[in-house]
Design a protein around this motif. Structure first.
Motif, PDB file in Angstrom:
ATOM      1  N   GLY A 438      62.907  69.529 -12.639  1.00 55.17           N
ATOM      2  CA  GLY A 438      63.378  70.800 -13.175  1.00 55.17           C
ATOM      3  C   GLY A 438      63.223  71.937 -12.196  1.00 55.17           C
ATOM      4  O   GLY A 438      64.039  72.867 -12.163  1.00 55.17           O
ATOM      5  N   LEU A 439      62.192  71.867 -11.350  1.00 54.63           N
ATOM      6  CA  LEU A 439      61.962  72.927 -10.365  1.00 54.63           C
ATOM      7  C   LEU A 439      63.020  72.934  -9.276  1.00 54.63           C
ATOM      8  O   LEU A 439      63.272  73.973  -8.659  1.00 54.63           O
ATOM      9  CB  LEU A 439      60.565  72.754  -9.755  1.00 54.63           C
ATOM     10  N   THR A 440      63.681  71.795  -9.030  1.00 54.81           N
ATOM     11  CA  THR A 440      64.657  71.727  -7.935  1.00 54.81           C
ATOM     12  C   THR A 440      65.832  72.671  -8.148  1.00 54.81           C
ATOM     13  O   THR A 440      66.491  73.059  -7.187  1.00 54.81           O
ATOM     14  CB  THR A 440      65.192  70.295  -7.771  1.00 54.81           C
ATOM     15  N   ALA A 441      66.101  73.043  -9.403  1.00 49.43           N
ATOM     16  CA  ALA A 441      67.242  73.926  -9.672  1.00 49.43           C
ATOM     17  C   ALA A 441      67.030  75.329  -9.125  1.00 49.43           C
ATOM     18  O   ALA A 441      67.994  76.066  -8.919  1.00 49.43           O
ATOM     19  CB  ALA A 441      67.508  73.991 -11.180  1.00 49.43           C
ATOM     20  N   THR A 442      65.789  75.713  -8.874  1.00 48.03           N
ATOM     21  CA  THR A 442      65.505  77.078  -8.429  1.00 48.03           C
ATOM     22  C   THR A 442      65.066  77.148  -6.974  1.00 48.03           C
ATOM     23  O   THR A 442      64.772  78.239  -6.484  1.00 48.03           O
ATOM     24  CB  THR A 442      64.391  77.686  -9.310  1.00 48.03           C
ATOM     25  N   LEU A 656      63.886  75.066 -20.324  1.00 52.67           N
ATOM     26  CA  LEU A 656      62.566  74.448 -20.508  1.00 52.67           C
ATOM     27  C   LEU A 656      61.962  73.982 -19.197  1.00 52.67           C
ATOM     28  O   LEU A 656      60.881  73.389 -19.186  1.00 52.67           O
ATOM     29  CB  LEU A 656      62.683  73.263 -21.472  1.00 52.67           C
ATOM     30  N   GLY A 657      62.672  74.227 -18.084  1.00 53.91           N
ATOM     31  CA  GLY A 657      62.177  73.779 -16.784  1.00 53.91           C
ATOM     32  C   GLY A 657      62.329  72.293 -16.566  1.00 53.91           C
ATOM     33  O   GLY A 657      61.571  71.685 -15.813  1.00 53.91           O
ATOM     34  N   ARG A 658      63.322  71.684 -17.204  1.00 54.52           N
ATOM     35  CA  ARG A 658      63.551  70.247 -17.092  1.00 54.52           C
ATOM     36  C   ARG A 658      64.967  69.997 -16.589  1.00 54.52           C
ATOM     37  O   ARG A 658      65.854  70.823 -16.737  1.00 54.52           O
ATOM     38  CB  ARG A 658      63.341  69.538 -18.435  1.00 54.52           C
ATOM     39  N   VAL A 665      60.205  68.862 -27.751  1.00 50.92           N
ATOM     40  CA  VAL A 665      59.708  70.230 -27.877  1.00 50.92           C
ATOM     41  C   VAL A 665      59.426  70.524 -29.348  1.00 50.92           C
ATOM     42  O   VAL A 665      60.251  70.213 -30.223  1.00 50.92           O
ATOM     43  CB  VAL A 665      60.726  71.260 -27.342  1.00 50.92           C
ATOM     44  N   LEU A 666      58.266  71.108 -29.604  1.00 45.78           N
ATOM     45  CA  LEU A 666      57.891  71.541 -30.952  1.00 45.78           C
ATOM     46  C   LEU A 666      57.860  73.064 -30.970  1.00 45.78           C
ATOM     47  O   LEU A 666      57.063  73.684 -30.251  1.00 45.78           O
ATOM     48  CB  LEU A 666      56.532  70.965 -31.344  1.00 45.78           C
TER      49      LEU A 666
END
Length: 692
Positions: A438-442, A656-658, A665-666
């Motif tokens: 998920g971090l790779t997108a930023t 969600l950073g994914r 997710v709850l």
């Protein structure tokens, strides 16, 4: 030892099939986006999701009730404006292109809420709001005797603000059936009608009196002119027009909009046709980047334990046994296998990042959202299974120069085995992988690709270490007849993989697409078998079977890659658990709506091609104790199915950073969302639900 050579030789051909499959998936993704953009009923921006919706309970015809509306779902803390925005802002504007004989009325604005900003007051909407517009269908409406649908087009512009304000716009197209009922959004239209200000009864005594710098309002319900007002309290609104005795004092001319806002609107109009520029990537701090690398490495290690990777890794173990007595070949093979894995992850990551830069909403495992890729992989694993089962040997079907390729180039053979391992592993997401991917997108390209490289290194690391540890080689049994038995045994995991891929395709193309793929796999198997024959029998059967296979590909291929028009329904809860509600299909904004009503929400982001998702669905999420806990706490269950390409789900995962599934997710009122591990544990889930 010779029994393994045909298997290894086949990897050269399989590699090119896999590469072609991945390329087809990328093209399919781009074509889907281009087609959808031409006539979509929804527009998604980083701040809102806007959708053109309709209410036509009796169809579309003269005298029949018809409402259209723009539904706007805002991101948290963002808002758009009412028709009187207050001290700042701009109202949402709607420009209609309607069929002849249909006229649009005025927007039936719901009661807004006051949005204070310092000593200023604005009026607008947060969360989800529907701006309904009544349509009048006159007798002049004549779509023709063969027409089945009416097409409605809308160009809308809105100003969305938080602390900053961003002008946005979108074009929408909606087709409604002339006969039958369109009432999917009936509840939203009813809620908007209930939120519309009501007329006050005609009672005397209402007035507006100017006293200095203030306006004194006396409201008794009488609606004569000339000052229209809307009074709002407790979510309800009343509309009245108040007389102003003595008239209005002379005032200075109203100023126009601020220069900054005017410039922003002009820039937005000038760039409306141009694609949005991607956000600038920001390098991660050293500590964050190192943590992401460690997570990717650990996630790659755990990926070896995922069921989708077992078939290819079992082949690799047999290859180790073959080289156990040759330490140099053992080590070179380990390095080549690692290079194949790491390079494949880098290429797959570069393709994913490139598609994102081009405006595609893709995430990890995106290639499995293309039916063409799923069908190609099914054919690939069918060939591998037939080869392992001994149905055919490449050495008998290929020229001698190609048949001896593996013996002359064992390093390339090991490299292609690594490529095949990545092709099988790519649909899976292991623990620790999700946050890192998920971090790779930023991140800038260099840092992002380093995370993909670490992921590949983690997947290959056990076999790299084993190839360089002499003790491991001594533990392996010597080559012998057992290897041929094991080779044939490994055919069955390959066939099981084919069954799974056909099931995945059925989720995308329906039962007809899955049946067509099965028929093509049978024809492919017959063509391969015919090529193993000798003499006149081969001369007759081989051309016929190959021609039949090619004809079936031409005839049924489009049916295989055609997405089914009706999405798969969300699964219902199992019987026998008291009070458990069914799983509902996820849509943007639904979780926020339910939480705003005070209800907890559990969201399952899943896909049919995700093996980890199916494992969790049939274990933890099927547990009677877990379902009973959900029922006791009145938890709404939402399922976001990412089997097909869905930009809205991709955007929700990014928030969600994914970058892939599974994600669980709850949500609960007044609490931060709880994101669970990819391998969903029953105890951790029950503990979180109990804490609600």
């Amino acid at each position: 030892m010779s029994c393994l050579r045909p298997l290894q030789r086949s990897l050269h051909t399989l590699f090119f099939i896999a590469v072609c499959a991945v390329s087809t998936g990328a093209i399919g993704q781009i074509q889907l986006k281009t087609t959808a953009a031409a006539g979509s009923s929804s527009v998604v921006t980083p701040h809102v999701r806007a959708e053109l919706v309709a209410q036509a309970p009796d169809g579309v015809g003269p005298g029949k009730p018809l409402w259209l509306g723009l539904s706007i779902t805002h991101q948290p803390e963002w808002h758009t404006y009412w028709k009187n925005p207050g001290d700042s802002g701009l109202p949402t504007q709607l420009e209609w292109q309607l069929p002849a004989g249909i006229d649009a009325g005025e927007v039936a604005w719901p009661v807004p809420r006051k949005i204070p900003l310092g000593n200023l007051a604005n009026y607008g909407y947060e969360g989800t709001v529907l701006l309904p517009v009544p349509m009048t269908v006159s007798p002049a409406f004549n779509p023709g005797p063969l027409a089945k649908e009416a097409t409605f087009q809308l160009k809308a512009s809105w100003l969305v603000c938080r602390q900053e304000c961003i002008p946005e716009e979108g074009s929408f197209t909606l087709q409604l059936p002339l006969q039958g009922t369109t009432a999917l959004h009936a509840a939203a239209f009813d809620a908007a009608a209930a939120a519309h200000p009501r007329d006050l009864p005609a009672l005397g005594g209402s007035s507006a009196q100017v006293e200095g710098d203030a306006v004194l309002l006396r409201v008794a319900g009488l609606p004569p002119a000339p000052m229209p007002v809307v009074l709002a309290h407790g979510g309800q609104g009343w509309r009245a027009e108040l007389p102003v005795p003595g008239g209005w004092p002379a005032v200075a001319a109203l100023k126009g909009m601020s220069p900054a806002l005017e410039a922003a609107l002009k820039a937005n109009a000038a760039n409306a046709a141009a694609p949005a520029a991607p956000a600038a990537a920001t390098p991660a701090p050293l500590g964050t980047w190192l943590a992401a690398l460690a997570g990717a490495l650990l996630g790659g290690l755990i990926l070896n334990l995922m069921p989708c990777v077992f078939p290819v890794l079992a082949i690799k173990v047999v290859g180790f046994a073959r080289h156990a007595q040759n330490q140099r070949a053992h080590r070179i093979g380990g390095l080549a296998y690692t290079a194949g894995v790491v390079l494949s992850f880098l290429l797959l990551g570069a393709l994913m990042l490139g598609l994102r830069t081009a405006g595609e909403a893709v995430g990890w495992g995106f290639q499995l959202q293309s039916p063409a890729v799923v069908a190609s992989l099914a054919a690939l694993f069918m060939l591998i299974g037939l080869n392992l089962a001994g149905v055919f040997e490449f050495g008998r079907m290929l020229p001698s120069s190609l048949a001896g390729l593996q013996a002359r180039h064992p390093v390339l053979d090991a490299f292609l085995t690594g490529v095949l391992a990545v092709a099988v592993a790519s649909p899976c997401t292991a623990p620790f992988m999700g946050a890192s991917l998920g971090l790779t997108a930023t991140l800038p390209a260099g840092q992002a690709l380093s995370i993909f490289a670490a992921l590949g290194l983690g997947l290959a690391l056990p076999y790299l270490l084993a190839s360089w540890l002499p003790a491991f080689a001594r533990l392996l049994p010597r080559p012998g007849a057992w290897m041929d038995t094991l080779r044939r045994l490994l055919a069955f995991p390959m066939f099981a993989t084919v069954v799974w891929l056909v099931w995945v395709l059925g989720q995308q193309s329906g039962i007809n697409g899955a049946a067509a793929l099965l028929a093509l796999l049978v024809a492919l198997s017959m063509a391969v078998w015919a090529l193993t024959l000798r003499g006149a029998t081969r001369a007759v059967l081989a051309p016929l079977s190959i021609a039949a296979c090619a004809w079936l590909v031409w005839l049924w291929g489009p049916k295989i890659i055609e997405l089914e028009s009706t999405p798969m329904a969300a699964a219902s809860a199992p019987s026998g658990v008291a009070g458990v509600t069914s799983w509902q299909p996820w849509r943007p904004g639904l979780a926020d709506e339910l939480v705003a009503q005070g209800r907890p929400v559990f969201v399952d982001y899943t896909a049919a091609w995700c093996v980890t998702c199916q494992y969790n669905k049939n274990t933890t999420l099927a547990s009677a104790a877990v379902l009973q806990d959900f029922a006791t706490k009145n938890v709404a269950l939402l399922r976001a199915d990412w089997t097909r390409r869905d930009p809205a789900i991709t955007a929700a995962l990014a928030q969600l950073g994914r970058s892939g599934v599974p994600v669980y997710v709850l949500h609960a009122p007044g609490k931060a969302p709880v994101v669970f591990s990819e391998i969903l544990g029953e105890s951790e889930l029950r503990a979180a639900v109990a804490a609600l």
